[in-house]
Scaffold this motif. Structure first.
Motif, PDB file in Angstrom:
ATOM      1  N   SER A  27       0.547  -0.892   0.050  1.00 28.19           N
ATOM      2  CA  SER A  27      -0.022  -0.295   0.213  1.00 28.19           C
ATOM      3  C   SER A  27       1.111   1.179  -0.160  1.00 28.19           C
ATOM      4  O   SER A  27       0.818   2.416  -1.087  1.00 28.19           O
ATOM      5  CB  SER A  27      -1.074   0.086   1.387  1.00 28.19           C
ATOM      6  N   ARG A  60     -10.006   1.320  -1.041  1.00 25.61           N
ATOM      7  CA  ARG A  60      -9.270  -0.178  -0.695  1.00 25.61           C
ATOM      8  C   ARG A  60     -10.020  -0.548  -1.301  1.00 25.61           C
ATOM      9  O   ARG A  60     -11.605   0.124  -1.228  1.00 25.61           O
ATOM     10  CB  ARG A  60      -9.640   0.857   0.411  1.00 25.61           C
ATOM     11  N   ASP A  93      -6.363  -1.144  -3.524  1.00 25.40           N
ATOM     12  CA  ASP A  93      -5.972  -1.273  -2.460  1.00 25.40           C
ATOM     13  C   ASP A  93      -6.138  -2.707  -2.113  1.00 25.40           C
ATOM     14  O   ASP A  93      -7.841  -2.451  -1.571  1.00 25.40           O
ATOM     15  CB  ASP A  93      -4.986  -0.523  -1.647  1.00 25.40           C
ATOM     16  N   ASP A  94      -5.865  -3.687  -1.368  1.00 24.65           N
ATOM     17  CA  ASP A  94      -6.457  -5.073  -0.869  1.00 24.65           C
ATOM     18  C   ASP A  94      -7.492  -5.534  -1.356  1.00 24.65           C
ATOM     19  O   ASP A  94      -8.483  -5.779  -1.064  1.00 24.65           O
ATOM     20  CB  ASP A  94      -6.426  -4.208   0.655  1.00 24.65           C
TER      21      ASP A  94
END
Length: 236
Positions: A96, A117, A150-151
């Motif tokens: 990240s 996210r 992200d993630d």
């Protein structure tokens, strides 16, 4: 320019400068102020999760980051070519942070950036679908020159999430760049999507023109913790 002019009036040293030089200083000050305001606005819209910049990336710690490859990513021409970047590796390796650092650099290079996210993005899209903002949200995601997801893939996607991800990538394919971070290697992503047909479509738009950073080694958080003793002094 007016502010800079008042500063010149209060500075006797500048009175000795030629008129052209003083005008040049005013113009430079105005240009710098405008650049700063634009960058502040871009960073606010980007909403990067972490305050990171590429100059602070630790390339000395072995994490599988090739210096030459990273230098090309920092340069940013891959964004102009609408290519993607896939960052994978175990938790704590800085996926990240690296994504946010590259996003910050893109903002500095006058590119539009959005950070999300993935779990929360899917929640926002579900809410938007219910209150009529879905098309507008998809449009904003499609317009960003660099989108950071992200993630991604912490769990198998639902049918609605698969559709949302495909819509996002379809809008951006060949038009803009996307950074995706995930713990598991790229060759496992097909199964995490859930539906083989949709998975083929998603990965075709995401992977075929993507650069890859496969991070390895020890967790950066664990490594940092090992250098500090309980009394706050470095370990020997």
């Amino acid at each position: 320019m007016a502010k800079a002019f008042e500063e010149q009036r209060r500075s006797p040293d500048l009175e000795a400068l030629p008129f052209e030089d003083r005008i040049g200083l005013l113009v430079d000050r105005e240009a710098a102020e405008r650049d700063t305001r634009r960058l502040t606005t871009r960073l606010k819209i980007a909403a990067l999760r972490q305050t990171a910049c590429v100059e602070d990336v630790d390339l000395r710690t072995p994490r599988g980051i090739d210096r030459a490859v990273f230098a090309k990513l920092v340069e940013g021409r891959w964004i102009d070519r609408h290519e993607n970047l896939l960052v994978t590796g175990a938790t704590g390796l800085g996926k990240s942070w690296l994504a946010c650092a590259l996003g910050h650099k893109a903002c500095r290079d006058n590119r539009s950036v959005l950070y999300h996210r993935v779990p929360r993005l899917f929640e926002a899209l579900a809410l938007a679908r219910g209150d009529g903002r879905y098309a507008r949200l998809l449009k904003s995601l499609g317009r960003a020159q660099l989108l950071i997801l992200d993630d991604w893939g912490l769990s198998v996607l639902t049918a609605a999430e698969r559709r949302d991800l495909l819509e996002i990538l379809e809008d951006r394919h060949g038009r803009a760049s996307t950074i995706v971070t995930r713990q598991l290697p790229v060759d496992t992503w097909h199964g995490a999507i859930g539906d083989p047909t949709v998975a083929d479509a998603i990965l075709d738009r995401l992977v075929h023109n993507a650069h890859r950073l496969q991070l390895t080694g020890e967790s950066m958080r664990k490594r940092s913790a090992k250098t500090i003793t309980l009394d706050g002094q470095p370990e020997h």
